[in-house]
Enzyme design. Structure first.
Site, PDB file in Angstrom:
ATOM      1  CB  CYS A 181      41.098  23.992  47.060  1.00 43.36           C
ATOM      2  SG  CYS A 181      41.618  25.605  47.653  1.00 43.36           S
ATOM      3  CG  ASN A 212      37.766  26.118  48.967  1.00 42.59           C
ATOM      4  OD1 ASN A 212      36.830  26.916  48.933  1.00 42.59           O
ATOM      5  ND2 ASN A 212      39.020  26.520  49.038  1.00 42.59           N
ATOM      6  CG  LEU A 213      40.225  25.009  54.648  1.00 42.20           C
ATOM      7  CD1 LEU A 213      39.530  24.283  55.786  1.00 42.20           C
ATOM      8  CD2 LEU A 213      41.713  24.718  54.659  1.00 42.20           C
ATOM      9  CB  CYS A 214      39.364  29.403  52.075  1.00 41.00           C
ATOM     10  SG  CYS A 214      40.793  28.702  52.901  1.00 41.00           S
ATOM     11  CB  THR A 215      33.785  29.729  51.633  1.00 43.33           C
ATOM     12  OG1 THR A 215      34.240  31.057  51.853  1.00 43.33           O
ATOM     13  CG2 THR A 215      33.679  28.979  52.950  1.00 43.33           C
ATOM     14  CD  GLU A 216      39.278  29.833  48.095  1.00 36.02           C
ATOM     15  OE1 GLU A 216      40.439  29.430  47.976  1.00 36.02           O
ATOM     16  OE2 GLU A 216      38.624  29.680  49.143  1.00 36.02           O
ATOM     17  N   PRO A 231      41.799  33.750  50.556  1.00 29.22           N
ATOM     18  CG  PRO A 231      41.239  32.587  52.487  1.00 29.22           C
ATOM     19  CD  PRO A 231      41.502  32.390  51.034  1.00 29.22           C
ATOM     20  CB  THR A 232      46.015  36.265  49.847  1.00 27.37           C
ATOM     21  OG1 THR A 232      45.538  37.453  50.474  1.00 27.37           O
ATOM     22  CG2 THR A 232      45.269  36.034  48.548  1.00 27.37           C
ATOM     23  CB  ALA A 233      46.183  34.070  55.556  1.00 27.84           C
TER      24      ALA A 233
END
Length: 935
Positions: A366, A578-582, A767-769
């Site tokens: 990130c 960041n892109l995934c808000t964490e 998210p660990t998608a």
């Protein structure tokens, strides 16, 4: 091509000429290299238009002749056909053969997904009837035809016994799977003269079709794929037994090939390769499910001119070696790193897996930037976006400093066009830079909600309006202050400014922000600020929630919680996530924040003691100590595309250790997500994760030295992340979150006071998608989406079955073909299946069946321990304005720093009503919101 089966029309066939139906232009698709195996084993060209005709006939059978002339039906046929073709081509992106029955299966699935259940039902019945007729007409004395395979230009009879033996090896050690069944499923997809490699691939696809009935077929499919991979990588048909002897030799050969192809860092050849080769554990190849191994095959394993040169254990060791390059005893550390990766105890993020050990080791996940308010700075930021995305970085851009529409530009004596036109350029840059074809470029733009362009910013993702002021491919997020939320609560007014008139607001938060903001409001009231707009706070809040529901954006994130609880307040300000808000790190015009991610596999750390499942604290501590060392190594090894990123990362050394498999743990514990017990587990697991991460960073500081901006930090002051909860309580009042813990935080304070910290930030739950797919566990902290569903990603479509549920249903003798059919019909939900006990329904409730307040409460328990944030998706089955209002106010009141996607049911969801009258069909209104840029 044999047309898909259709039920007979309920009208005179002489008056229903389907040939008069004009295929819509979207169905004139290109040649995808597919061929169709007909039932007589003949090969025919793939013709998508025949799918359209078959679907049209199905509608005719149910809705009558008038449906052909319906624009709605025509459009639906076009969409369904495109969906079927897309599914087939994703499964076989390089071309190949597909059986007519597979095409019909996809048509059936598409009809069900679209809500055309009457048409689908008639379609299924017609298929079954004609299958029975074909079976009755087939002479019993007809022997199966003798098939031949093409083995590199040599035609020879198909050796069924060899392939059955391969299936048997794949089934070894697994229960309720049958090698002969896999072979029987394969046979209809074979044709005379079929290439040998295609036959081997047909085995994989056959096993894959059986996963919905028995989850262990996912391992069978993975092992058959593994056999193909070994053939591709080594040129030999090696068995699992062979690999126990051959892995070490293969490893050295693959490294040499990677260096020769200029893919790998030549320093890898300087390691003691025989020692590392002996450490490879071939049996760990058997851990994979099909989805995990196929994902690695398609997107992670290195290839030379399309041929994979890595096997799974070689891949994990290559990643480990890349992270151990600067270690003194690098072989010992490489083996230690390999052990946690190959055992699935911990997994690095996708950029690290992609690039570790390569010549361009961009390993960070990130990047967070602040865009300055001048043309040079704006386009420099866009250029930096492209450079960072090129090597798989996910981006968060803070656009708040850029002056608003109508602001005066002194240099030209003109007026600014504001933020929106530049965001259009950012959007198109993300599309253009697709990370080497491995995945899409991805960026999120953040804007504080006092910015004068904020109302137009809310509409960036709308499908209507001026396309020049729309950005459909990028993400957006609102950066919201406590003062605004207090104005919403009191139904007060809110004032929008151009940042050029209120330059210090960008760097202020908490009480200082409120004081300065109110002073600017007073100046505007006196006429000293000309360009501003006053709106009702509730009115703006409603518009935010409306756009969030309609477009999925902007996400709602909370500025003051991020900054008041930041351990790095002395070194700057957090302007965005960041892109995934964490990730919550400081940014400025001079510093691009960087974060390096990886996640602990929680289920791998559960142990059963005295009949009770619990987290193994000792193992968790060992795993986290190794993981933190790996993440810290990333900082020094990383390839930095920009100087600002390098300087910031080396100065502060932040990392983001997360977790995955939370729902899997609840299943083992026998606990429902919507329960106090789940909240307790969220609390305890997060406390252990954070405590051991902070402890590991302190240990690294003792060995390697403190990060350079440590002095003045909250760490240095003896204020740890759980202590900062009090700072939020001072400004908000009671958060409704108990601050108690079970570990010795006092001892940790003393330890940090003595040796310092190696990393400014340590924990962030991403998210660990994708990496959760690799490991074979539920993603991150997510509830189960559905208990049976088809997952689509860049590697194709995969059937996902909740194996824990299957085990429980088997124990009750409830797992059978009818249960599979029921789960498919009810979209993976147990709610309407009467024979399932209520206790099991509660434990395996799917995401939309859980009240979203439980997700927020669990997140609040975690957030008190975490020094950064967590990617929190919220699922709302039947959203209303009042429900969203309550939900997001609760997120703020509980002290959450950020939220992520709002997932809702689409308007086309079929109302399959369960006992409680709630809709059971699950159709997400947002297209595949899983974030793959971080993990």
């Amino acid at each position: 091509m044999e047309a898909a089966a259709v039920p007979p029309a309920r009208h005179d066939p002489n008056t229903a000429e389907i040939g008069t139906f004009s295929t819509p232009s979207p169905l004139r698709l290109p040649d995808y290299g597919l061929e169709v195996i007909r039932r007589n084993r003949a090969i025919a060209a793939f013709q998508p238009e025949k799918i359209a005709i078959a679907i049209t006939k199905a509608f005719l059978a149910v809705e009558g002749q008038h449906s052909v002339n319906s624009a709605r039906i025509r459009e639906q046929v076009a969409q369904l056909t495109a969906s079927v073709v897309d599914a087939l081509t994703r499964r076989l992106p390089g071309g190949g053969t597909v059986h007519i029955e597979d095409i019909q299966d996809q048509v059936e699935l598409a009809l069900m997904r679209s809500g055309a259940h009457d048409v689908a039902r008639a379609y299924v019945l017609y298929r079954e009837k004609h299958a029975e007729q074909r079976a009755a007409q087939q002479p019993l004395e007809n022997a199966a035809p003798i098939l031949h395979v093409d083995d590199g230009g040599h035609r020879r009879p198909l050796d069924s016994s060899a392939f059955i033996a391969l299936c048997r090896e794949a089934c070894t050690g697994l229960s309720d799977v049958d090698a002969e069944r896999v072979w029987a499923q394969t046979l209809p997809n074979l044709y005379d003269g079929m290439p040998l490699a295609a036959v081997r691939q047909a085995l994989v696809l056959a096993a894959r079709t059986l996963i919905e009935a028995e989850p262990d077929y996912a391992k069978v499919a993975a092992r058959l794929l593994l056999s193909n991979l070994r053939q591709e990588a080594t040129g030999q048909p090696l068995t699992q037994a062979d690999m126990a002897e051959r892995y070490a030799d293969c490893f050295a050969e693959f490294l040499a090939a990677g260096v020769a192809a200029e893919l790998l860092d030549k320093r890898l050849l300087e390691f003691d390769l025989p020692r590392l080769g002996r450490a490879l554990q071939a049996e760990r190849d058997l851990q994979f499910d099909y989805l995990g191994l196929q994902t690695l095959y398609d997107r992670y394993f290195l290839n030379v001119e399309g041929r994979r040169i890595e096997l799974p254990q070689c891949f994990f060791m290559r990643v480990a070696m890349g992270l151990a390059l600067n270690e003194i005893d690098r072989e010992t550390k490489a083996i230690e790193f390999y052990q946690v990766l190959s055992s699935f105890d911990f997994m690095c993020s996708t950029p690290t897996l992609f690039n570790s050990g390569t010549r361009h080791p961009q390993l960070s996940s990130c990047y967070l930037t602040t865009v300055s308010d001048d043309l040079d700075g704006i386009y420099q930021s866009i250029k930096e976006n492209a450079l960072l995305q090129k090597y798989a970085g996910g981006l968060g851009n803070d656009w708040t400093p850029v002056r608003a529409l109508g602001s005066r530009i002194k240099g030209t004596n003109g007026h600014s066009q504001g933020v929106i036109p530049f965001l259009k350029v950012v959007n198109d840059t993300a599309v253009a830079v697709n990370q080497g074809g491995k995945r899409k470029g991805a960026v999120c733009a953040y804007l504080e909600n006092w910015h004068l362009d904020f109302e137009e910013f809310l509409e960036l993702r709308k499908n209507t309006g001026d396309e020049r002021r729309r950005a459909h491919d990028m993400n957006t997020a609102a950066w919201v202050s406590d003062l605004f939320m207090q104005r919403v609560r009191s139904n007060g007014d809110w004032t929008l400014f151009s940042p050029v008139d209120v330059p210090d607001l960008h760097d202020l938060y908490g009480g200082a922000f409120a004081e300065a903001y109110q002073a600017y409001e007073a100046k505007a009231e006196r006429g000293e600020i000309k360009l501003y707009k006053r709106v009702g706070a509730v009115q703006l809040w409603r518009k935010m929630l409306t756009m969030l529901f309609e477009t999925g954006h902007p996400w709602i994130t909370f500025k003051d919680a991020c900054n008041l609880r930041s351990p790095q307040q002395h070194a700057g300000v957090i302007h965005s996530s960041n892109l995934c808000t964490e990730i919550t790190l400081n940014t400025s015009a001079d510093e691009t924040a960087v974060c390096n991610l990886g996640s602990v596999n929680l289920p791998a750390h559960l142990v059963e003691r005295d009949g009770v499942w619990q987290l193994d604290a000792d193992k968790l501590q060992r795993t986290i100590a190794t993981a933190m060392r790996m993440l810290d190594n990333v900082i020094d090894i990383n390839f930095y595309a920009t100087v600002k990123a390098r300087n910031a990362n080396l100065r502060h050394r932040p990392v983001g250790l997360g977790m995955m498999g939370f729902s899997d743990c609840l299943h083992k514990l026998g606990v429902s997500y919507a329960s106090p017990e789940a909240l307790e587990f969220a609390d305890r697991s997060a406390e252990m994760l954070c405590y051991y991460a902070y402890r590991a960073s302190a240990d690294l500081a003792e060995q390697r030295g403190r990060y350079s901006s440590f002095v003045g930090s909250l760490w240095q002051q003896g204020v740890l992340p759980p202590d900062t909860l009090a700072r939020l309580i001072e400004t908000r009042g009671d958060l409704g979150v108990a601050a108690s813990g079970q570990l010795d935080w006092h001892a940790l304070r003393e330890r940090i006071a003595q040796v310092g910290m190696r990393n400014s930030n340590c924990v962030a739950i991403a998210p660990t998608a994708t990496i959760a797919n690799i490991v074979g566990v539920s993603a991150s902290i997510e509830p189960v989406y559905q208990n049976l569903y088809v997952k689509s990603n860049l590697s194709g479509e995969f059937t996902v079955v909740n194996a824990a549920l299957v085990r429980e249903l088997k124990a009750l003798d409830l797992w059978d073909a009818v249960m599979v059919a029921d789960l498919k019909y009810f979209d993976g939900s147990l709610a309407a299946i009467e024979r399932v006990p209520e206790t099991i329904k509660a434990r395996y409730a799917t995401a939309f069946e859980i009240e979203p307040e439980w997700l927020i409460e669990a997140a609040a328990r975690r957030q008190k321990w975490i020094d950064q944030s967590q990617s929190l998706n919220l699922y709302v089955a039947a959203p209303t304005g009042s429900k969203l209002d309550r939900l997001y106010r609760l997120a703020w009141q509980r002290g959450l720093k950020t939220t992520y996607y709002l997932r809702t049911l689409g308007a086309t969801a079929m109302e399959k009503t369960g006992d409680g009258g709630e809709p059971a069909a699950k159709v997400c209104s947002i297209t595949d919101p899983d974030c793959e840029a971080c993990q």
